[in-house]
Design an enzyme around this catalytic site. Structure first.
Site, PDB file in Angstrom:
ATOM      1  N   ARG A 102      17.604  72.888 -16.121  1.00 16.84           N
ATOM      2  CA  ARG A 102      17.923  73.641 -14.914  1.00 16.84           C
ATOM      3  C   ARG A 102      17.050  73.112 -13.771  1.00 16.84           C
ATOM      4  O   ARG A 102      15.822  73.129 -13.855  1.00 16.84           O
ATOM      5  CB  ARG A 102      17.677  75.141 -15.122  1.00 16.84           C
ATOM      6  CG  ARG A 102      18.074  75.915 -13.876  1.00 16.84           C
ATOM      7  CD  ARG A 102      17.806  77.386 -13.948  1.00 16.84           C
ATOM      8  NE  ARG A 102      17.968  77.903 -12.593  1.00 16.84           N
ATOM      9  CZ  ARG A 102      17.213  78.832 -12.039  1.00 16.84           C
ATOM     10  NH1 ARG A 102      16.230  79.389 -12.718  1.00 16.84           N
ATOM     11  NH2 ARG A 102      17.418  79.205 -10.794  1.00 16.84           N
ATOM     12  N   HIS A 147      17.374  77.380  -4.061  1.00 13.81           N
ATOM     13  CA  HIS A 147      16.189  77.921  -4.717  1.00 13.81           C
ATOM     14  C   HIS A 147      15.071  78.054  -3.683  1.00 13.81           C
ATOM     15  O   HIS A 147      14.082  77.314  -3.708  1.00 13.81           O
ATOM     16  CB  HIS A 147      15.763  77.014  -5.871  1.00 13.81           C
ATOM     17  CG  HIS A 147      14.805  77.663  -6.831  1.00 13.81           C
ATOM     18  ND1 HIS A 147      15.036  77.730  -8.196  1.00 13.81           N
ATOM     19  CD2 HIS A 147      13.613  78.282  -6.635  1.00 13.81           C
ATOM     20  CE1 HIS A 147      14.025  78.341  -8.788  1.00 13.81           C
ATOM     21  NE2 HIS A 147      13.145  78.687  -7.853  1.00 13.81           N
ATOM     22  N   GLU A 192      17.150  84.097  -7.725  1.00 19.48           N
ATOM     23  CA  GLU A 192      16.268  85.263  -7.568  1.00 19.48           C
ATOM     24  C   GLU A 192      16.242  85.883  -6.170  1.00 19.48           C
ATOM     25  O   GLU A 192      15.194  85.929  -5.521  1.00 19.48           O
ATOM     26  CB  GLU A 192      14.837  84.893  -7.972  1.00 19.48           C
ATOM     27  CG  GLU A 192      14.650  84.603  -9.438  1.00 19.48           C
ATOM     28  CD  GLU A 192      13.188  84.416  -9.816  1.00 19.48           C
ATOM     29  OE1 GLU A 192      12.324  84.379  -8.913  1.00 19.48           O
ATOM     30  OE2 GLU A 192      12.889  84.301 -11.006  1.00 19.48           O
ATOM     31  N   ASN A 332      16.373  85.821 -15.218  1.00 21.26           N
ATOM     32  CA  ASN A 332      14.976  85.410 -15.277  1.00 21.26           C
ATOM     33  C   ASN A 332      14.120  86.639 -15.549  1.00 21.26           C
ATOM     34  O   ASN A 332      14.303  87.676 -14.897  1.00 21.26           O
ATOM     35  CB  ASN A 332      14.520  84.793 -13.950  1.00 21.26           C
ATOM     36  CG  ASN A 332      15.205  83.489 -13.631  1.00 21.26           C
ATOM     37  OD1 ASN A 332      15.988  82.963 -14.423  1.00 21.26           O
ATOM     38  ND2 ASN A 332      14.911  82.944 -12.461  1.00 21.26           N
ATOM     39  N   TYR A 334       9.932  87.973 -17.023  1.00 23.93           N
ATOM     40  CA  TYR A 334       8.586  87.588 -17.445  1.00 23.93           C
ATOM     41  C   TYR A 334       7.745  88.744 -17.969  1.00 23.93           C
ATOM     42  O   TYR A 334       6.706  88.496 -18.568  1.00 23.93           O
ATOM     43  CB  TYR A 334       7.838  86.946 -16.268  1.00 23.93           C
ATOM     44  CG  TYR A 334       8.402  85.617 -15.826  1.00 23.93           C
ATOM     45  CD1 TYR A 334       7.970  84.434 -16.419  1.00 23.93           C
ATOM     46  CD2 TYR A 334       9.377  85.535 -14.831  1.00 23.93           C
ATOM     47  CE1 TYR A 334       8.484  83.203 -16.032  1.00 23.93           C
ATOM     48  CE2 TYR A 334       9.897  84.312 -14.436  1.00 23.93           C
ATOM     49  CZ  TYR A 334       9.448  83.147 -15.040  1.00 23.93           C
ATOM     50  OH  TYR A 334       9.976  81.939 -14.651  1.00 23.93           O
ATOM     51  N   GLU A 402      15.129  81.569 -16.912  1.00 23.62           N
ATOM     52  CA  GLU A 402      13.691  81.370 -16.758  1.00 23.62           C
ATOM     53  C   GLU A 402      12.946  82.372 -17.622  1.00 23.62           C
ATOM     54  O   GLU A 402      13.276  83.556 -17.636  1.00 23.62           O
ATOM     55  CB  GLU A 402      13.203  81.575 -15.311  1.00 23.62           C
ATOM     56  CG  GLU A 402      13.452  80.439 -14.359  1.00 23.62           C
ATOM     57  CD  GLU A 402      12.802  80.692 -12.991  1.00 23.62           C
ATOM     58  OE1 GLU A 402      11.737  81.353 -12.953  1.00 23.62           O
ATOM     59  OE2 GLU A 402      13.366  80.257 -11.991  1.00 23.62           O
TER      60      GLU A 402
END
Length: 499
Positions: A102, A147, A192, A332, A334, A402
């Protein structure tokens, strides 16, 4: 790498597998069609900020104009120098054995003025060479059109708070499909928007640095959602039949776990999910803003003295235009946060604020493993997030675009990163085999240490260490690179797995 170094890495990798064996991981094999990959972004790795006719983008301007806003006054002017060292990147990808890579296209490298009146052929050549090299080595390019590196001329127009960006993004996307669609079959429109709108237009931590708590995030979200839909429809109506690809948007979210089992905290956690993820996902997957966002922002706006809601209203035509503009759900993530009820909808009136609109507070459990605050190792929260997405958005195919671990040292023997990725991959297997969720693939952030926005090079997230003091930007594989390559080869987290 010398023979001595190779021997050292064999020992490190062996230790890595011992760590994984000692933990409780799912022992199923990954499905045959499951894709493993890594991710990067143009501004974070390319460098060559003004090379070969590239135009200025928002992050060029931000880091040059306000260097004090970045840790150690760093910038992405050179970073990993992938504009010149892209062949090295391909070799690293080959070594890992990834199925996909990606990466993103720099808008200003292809269209230096942002608009379609001038196409930079040097930029086009760079990306075509890179995409072709990936394909020649059996690696599928998963390409993000935007991005975060908005051309500076558009930033000067107000950036993502200006709905004119919808048309500009659409024009740029069409150029990408025309120039690269024969090589690229998997597209991401925008990366995002939640982070862009929150940190760039509400808190001011990231470029362009607007601190507009009352309206910034909603104007920004409105423009992003419409811009994504424009790019999707252009591909769907003008290019899909010939190019036969897929296209979606990447959305980011932590998991919101109720801080207690009280009704108020349970409601607060659900509300937080809608304000973080639903604000962007609901218009695309279900149609219109989430009802709780409409109601809370509308109520508070009127009590604050506004003549109408601070949340822009979609017309019915726009609702219909945006709804269904996806081929899969790109996610994505985390971390996990504990969410608690903080204020009722009619409390603390007087300050227009996104944070007061949701009425929630957030904290973390001190027992959760973390080095950098925005990343924590809570795989059960990840699994809950996957289930929430599946239940709320009509059980779409999910692609993890991600996920990764951050530290401050960049150490080669990065056992924490191995443990984190292993735990999250295990949660994916749990979700696939026990929850029946269709997950297409998993993408580690990131291939190599790079420019991590406002924290510069102080946080390290790569599978490869990069020596930023070296003119050659020397890359060295960490233990996690060797471990991840082994997982990909074996399609298994343990020595032996069940099918």
């Amino acid at each position: 790498m010398s023979s001595k170094d190779l021997k050292m890495f064999r020992v490190i990798v062996l230790l890595s597998f011992l760590v994984i064996r000692a933990s409780s991981l799912n022992n199923h094999s990954f499905p045959n069609n499951f894709m493993f990959g890594v991710a990067t972004a143009s501004y974070q790795i390319e460098g060559g900020w003004d090379a070969d006719g590239k135009g200025e983008n928002m992050w060029d301007w931000w880091t040059h104009t306000f260097p004090e806003k970045i840790s150690n006054r760093y910038s992405g002017d050179v970073t990993c120098d992938s504009y010149h060292l892209w062949r090295d990147d391909v070799e690293m990808l080959k070594h890992l054995g990834v199925n996909h890579y990606r990466l993103s296209i720099s808008w200003s490298r292809v269209l230096p003025e942002g608009t379609t009146n001038y196409v930079n052929q040097k930029g086009v050549e760079y990306y075509r060479n890179l995409f072709q090299a990936l394909l020649d080595n059996g690696i599928t390019p998963l390409v993000t059109i935007y991005h975060w590196d908005l051309p500076q001329p558009f930033n000067e127009l107000g950036g993502w708070m200006n709905p004119l960006i919808v048309d500009y993004l659409g024009d740029y996307a069409r150029v990408c499909f025309q120039l690269f669609g024969d090589l690229v079959k998997n597209w991401i429109t925008i990366n995002e928007p939640q982070t862009t709108c929150l940190q760039g237009y509400t808190q001011g931590y990231k470029a362009p640095g607007y601190a507009n708590e009352g309206e910034g995030i909603y104007l920004c979200a409105y423009t992003h959602v419409l811009a994504h839909a424009r790019a999707y429809h252009i591909y769907d109506e003008e290019f899909r039949a010939l190019q036969n690809g897929t296209i979606s948007i990447v959305l980011d979210s932590s998991w919101s776990e109720p801080a207690s089992d009280s009704d108020k905290d349970l409601e607060a956690a659900e509300t937080q999910m809608e304000f973080i993820l639903g604000l962007y996902a609901n218009p695309i997957y279900n149609g219109n803003w989430p009802r709780v966002v409409i109601d809370r922002v509308g109520t508070r706006s009127l009590l604050e003295g506004y003549s109408k809601s601070r949340l822009p209203e979609f017309t019915q035509e726009q609702i219909d235009y945006v709804k269904g503009t996806y081929d899969f759900f790109a996610l994505n993530t985390y971390a996990t946060n504990l969410i608690y009820h903080q204020i009722d909808v009619n409390q603390s009136i007087g300050k227009a604020s996104y944070f007061l609109d949701s009425g929630t507070g957030s904290k973390t459990d001190p027992s959760w493993k973390t080095v950098v605050g925005w990343v924590n190792d809570v795989p059960w929260g990840f699994r809950k997030l996957l289930n929430w997405v599946s239940e709320h958005y009509k059980r779409p195919d999910i692609f993890i675009t991600e996920n990764g671990w951050s530290d401050y040292t960049g150490e080669l023997n990065d056992q924490d990163r191995i443990e984190y990725i292993g735990n999250y991959l295990s949660a994916i297997l749990d979700a696939i085999y026990e929850d029946g969720i269709n997950i297409l693939g998993y993408t580690v952030w990131t291939l190599m240490d790079n420019f991590e926005w406002q924290v510069g090079y102080s946080q390290k997230m790569g599978l490869y260490y990069v020596d930023f003091d070296s003119p050659n930007r020397t890359r060295t594989p960490k233990a996690s690179a060797e471990w991840f390559a082994g997982v990909i080869r074996g399609r298994c987290l343990l020595d032996q797995c069940e099918n």
